[in-house]
Structure formats: structure tokens, C-alpha cells
Write an enzyme that holds these catalytic residues in place. Structure first.
Site, mmCIF file in Angstrom:
data_model
loop_
_atom_site.group_PDB
_atom_site.id
_atom_site.type_symbol
_atom_site.label_atom_id
_atom_site.label_comp_id
_atom_site.label_asym_id
_atom_site.label_seq_id
_atom_site.Cartn_x
_atom_site.Cartn_y
_atom_site.Cartn_z
ATOM 1 C CB VAL A 1 -0.894 0.036 1.152
ATOM 2 C CG1 VAL A 1 -1.554 1.525 1.271
ATOM 3 C CG2 VAL A 1 -1.772 -1.196 1.048
ATOM 4 C CG ASP B 1 9.185 -0.298 6.218
ATOM 5 O OD1 ASP B 1 7.909 -0.212 5.679
ATOM 6 O OD2 ASP B 1 9.875 -1.171 6.833
ATOM 7 N NE ARG C 1 9.321 -2.448 0.651
ATOM 8 C CZ ARG C 1 8.837 -2.829 -0.573
ATOM 9 N NH1 ARG C 1 9.710 -3.634 -1.250
ATOM 10 N NH2 ARG C 1 7.688 -2.172 -1.093
ATOM 11 C CB THR D 1 -4.904 -3.648 10.231
ATOM 12 O OG1 THR D 1 -5.546 -3.505 8.818
ATOM 13 C CG2 THR D 1 -4.623 -2.436 10.527
ATOM 14 C CB THR E 1 -8.437 -2.428 6.116
ATOM 15 O OG1 THR E 1 -8.102 -2.241 4.909
ATOM 16 C CG2 THR E 1 -9.819 -2.897 6.292
ATOM 17 C CB CYS F 1 -7.873 -7.383 1.295
ATOM 18 S SG CYS F 1 -6.692 -6.295 1.126
ATOM 19 N NE ARG G 1 0.446 -8.752 3.017
ATOM 20 C CZ ARG G 1 0.011 -7.486 2.926
ATOM 21 N NH1 ARG G 1 -0.109 -6.448 3.770
ATOM 22 N NH2 ARG G 1 -0.459 -7.384 1.645
#
Length: 424
Positions: free
Chosen positions: A16, A34, A39, A85, A120, A260, A331
Site C-alpha cells: 500500500v 519503514d 527494505r 492490520t 483497514t 484483505c 500473507r
């Protein structure tokens, strides 16, 4: 706040945050923050390990910088939080990443600053969970000395068509001025435009039901699949026939993982239950979808037994580990449920996925991925993810990985049904 005098911080540079950083970084001074130093170093070399953005796309963000040092947030005045989240093992919202991001931002908040959340959450979480942290640690007061916005992410990993700039963005703010500023800010980078709503809670609710709706539609098709299997008819043929009506929705059965669809409904059910209401339909859909991995493994072992293949010590190849096709995202992949259930039958399982780095699979799930499957080795093969590589490989080549009497289970409907090929 004048939009011409902003410095943006994007906190969290995953699927995102990174696209957001790039788009803002084309127009405004933007810091990508981050905690993952590896990364950050990779992005400084214009390499995105998720493969969502190319080096050329990263280079377009000429005003973007990267850092893992929180002190670099000092000069920023717009903070956009894009941390994950997830849920815990009991399917309860795991808000620690959101809380930690808020704690990271709070010491650098100044009068007039704006914090926007994209993660979210359940309706009310931004104001009930995050604002108290921001106020306590900064000494500032919401809508007096700092402001809040919420604009839910709509990123679809692996999708090269529906991108950040082509999807209309929902926007909201803690008061009228903040809402207008948030809307102007996102309108400046998203040609598809925005959809402002009256409150942060409405924006949070809109996001969480997007994926809840999809989850329930897939759960219905998964339940139909279970029924059609008992009847003895092909699910895909039934769906194709029903799909000749103009208003039939083209959902297909299968695994529902990822960060999601397989997670967001639990945020809504958690909030509902905290208010004394038990959401029966949503939870029923979740139970069906969460059980599909075990169901697929059980069906495979049953089919092997029917073909007189002893499951104990049998060699099974699972093709695909990511939660969806053409994507590096592991994930909440439900392929793991297939693997774990097969292990209860004492099956020997190998996993092959050309999209996944071996170190990542080892770190996340303790798996050693195959570099390339051996020919004539496997008693059964599960095509679990619809990667283009598997489609291009073709069924004949996939059959060569199996023994002469091997069972192939194509759970993604990549190939037309034929002898010894089985589908959901």
C-alpha cells in the site's frame, strides 16, 4: 495548511505505502519511512522486492526519499499511515502495528499537522485507538492543534490494471476543513478522482464491507461447490451455464487468503460483537472459506485412495504458495492449510512457486521451496495458484512431474477437465 507547503511522510512501505509514496513523490517532498532497513536500502537502489513497481516507476518519484530513522520525520507535516492490520490466532484485530505507527508519529506532530490513516480497521478505530495515542504523546488536541483524515487503501497486489491512480479514492476528515484538505490532496495525484464522505467512520465502514461482500460471495460459491461435488456434477460447468444470465456474478470457488478478503470481515464482526450483536451471515461465510484448505486436502487423499495410491509416505507436489496469482505476497496464504492437512495423513509434500524467494518462505513458514520439481516423482499434484507460468507450462508438462498413475487436482480451473484431472 497550504498544499503547496507540505512535506509528506508515508509510514509503512509495503504493497500500500510504496505506490502512494511514488505518486506523491512525483509532486511533493515525500519521505518513505519503514522500520525494515533491508527494505529501505533496497528501495534506495530502486528495487522493489514485491515486484509491484519497476525501477523506472520508482525513479519517477523525483521528490521521494527513504529512511528507517524516525528523526527524519521531524520536518514532515502530513503523515500517512499504511501499516498492516492483521488478526491474531483467535481472529481478533491485531492493532499493534497501527498503535506503534501512531507512537512513532506522535513525537513529531506539530500544531497544524495532519495524520491520515489508510490501514483497514473497524468503524471507529482511528478515532478510538489512534487519536488518544497521538494526543497523549504529542500534547496536542484533535481539531484544535492537529487534524485527522482517513482514506482507505484499495490496492490489489499483482494487479497491473487496477492501480492506485485508476481507482476512485474515498476520503474523509475529522472536521470540514480537514476533509476538504484530504480530498484536495488525493485528487492531486489520482486521475480517477475521489469520493468524499461525511465522517471517518463512514470511510472505515465502506472499506471493511468491500472485502466482506466479496468474502460472502466466494463463500456461497464454495458451499455450492461442496454440494455439487456430492451431487456428482462439475462446478465450473454449472457456473458457466448460470453465467449466461446477464446479472449472474462471476465468482469462483477456492482458497480465500491474503491480507484483505480473508481478514477484513473479522474487523467488522469484532466491532459488531463489542456492541452486542453477533453477525451470523458474515461469520458463517468465514467458516466456510477458512475450511476450504482442509477440504481440498481431504478430497485429494480420498481420490488417491480411490486410485489405489497409499497416502502414507506418498509424494505430493503443491504448485503455488502465494495467496494469489502472479504475486509475491505470502500473507495469510491458505495454501498452508492444504499442506498442514496433508501432513496429518503422513504425506510427503514439496512446494514449488517461482514467484516466491526461498528465504521468504523459510522465514514466514519454515518451508524449503523447490527450485524445480523432478519428473516422474509425484503420486499427486495440486495446482494451487493460477500463476501465468503454470498456465504457460501446460498440463502435459505438469503431468511429467507425476508418476504414470498420478492424480492431478486443479483447484484454479487452469485446464479443461480430462482423465485423472480433478477440479473443485
Amino acid at each position: 495548511m497550504d498544499i503547496k507547503n507540505i512535506k509528506i511522510a508515508v509510514v509503512g512501505l509495503g504493497y500500500v505505502g510504496l505506490p502512494l509514496l511514488v505518486e506523491f513523490g512525483k509532486r511533493y517532498p515525500t519521505l518513505g519511512f519503514d522500520l525494515n532497513s533491508e527494505r529501505i536500502n533496497s528501495l534506495k537502489q530502486q528495487h522493489d522486492s514485491t515486484l509491484e513497481l519497476s525501477s523506472a516507476e520508482l525513479a519517477e518519484a523525483k521528490y521521494a526519499e527513504y529512511s528507517d530513522a524516525s528523526a527524519d520525520l521531524t520536518d514532515c507535516n502530513v503523515f500517512i499511515v499504511t501499516v498492516p492490520t492483521p488478526v491474531d490466532h483467535h481472529k481478533r484485530p491485531l492493532l499493534e502495528p497501527l498503535q506503534e505507527a501512531s507512537k512513532t508519529i506522535a513525537p513529531y506532530l506539530k500544531a497544524g499537522d495532519l495524520v491520515i490513516y489508510e490501514s483497514t480497521v473497524y468503524p471507529g478505530a482511528s478515532e478510538e485507538v489512534c487519536v488518544p495515542i497521538l494526543e497523549e504523546m504529542s500534547g496536542l488536541t484533535l481539531n484544535e492543534s492537529f487534524f485527522l483524515g482517513y482514506s482507505p487503501e484499495r490496492i490489489n497486489p499483482g494487479d497491473k490494471v487496477h492501480r492506485l491512480t485508476t481507482i476512485q479514492k474515498i476520503t474523509s476528515g475529522s472536521n470540514k476543513a480537514a476533509a476538504e484538505f484530504v480530498d484536495d490532496l488525493y485528487n492531486s495525484i489520482i486521475p480517477a478522482g475521489t469520493h468524499p464522505v461525511s465522517s471517518i467512520k463512514v470511510a472505515e465502514a465502506a472499506k471493511v464491507i468491500e472485502n466482506t461482500q466479496r468474502d460472502l460471495n466466494i463463500a456461497l460459491i464454495n458451499e455450492l461447490c461442496l454440494i455439487f461435488h456430492k451431487i456428482g456434477i462439475d462446478t465450473e460447468e454449472v457456473l458457466n451455464a448460470a453465467g449466461t444470465k446477464w446479472n449472474f456474478l462471476p465468482f469462483r470457488p477456492g482458497l480465500v487468503g491474503g491480507h484483505c478478503i480473508g481478514v477484513d470481515p473479522y474487523y467488522l464482526t469484532y466491532k459488531a460483537e463489542s456492541l452486542g450483536y453477533r453477525p451470523e451471515v458474515i461469520l458463517a461465510g468465514r467458516r466456510i472459506n477458512d475450511g476450504m484448505g482442509s477440504y481440498i486436502a481431504d478430497r485429494l487423499v480420498k481420490k488417491m485412495t480411490q486410485e489405489k495410491i497409499n497416502a502414507v509416505d506418498a509424494n505430493v507436489l503443491i504448485m503455488g504458495l502465494s495467496f494469489k496469482e502472479n504475486c509475491t505476497d505470502l500473507r495469510n496464504t491458505k495454501v498452508i492449510d492444504i499442506l498442514n492437512t496433508l501432513h496429518t495423513y503422513n504425506v510427503k509434500v514439496d512446494v514449488y512457486d517461482p514467484w516466491i524467494e526461498p528465504d521468504t518462505a523459510k522465514k514466514e513458514y519454515g518451508l524449503s521451496l523447490l527450485k524445480q520439481p523432478d519428473e516422474s516423482k509425484y503420486d499427486a499434484i495440486i495446482v494451487a495458484v493460477a500463476h501465468d507460468e503454470f498456465r504457460d507450462m501446460g498440463l502435459d508438462k505438469i503431468r511429467k512431474f507425476g508418476k504414470s498413475n498420478s492424480v492431478i487436482f486443479d483447484i484454479k480451473y487452469l485446464f479443461p477437465i480430462e482423465e485423472n484431472l480433478y477440479r473443485l
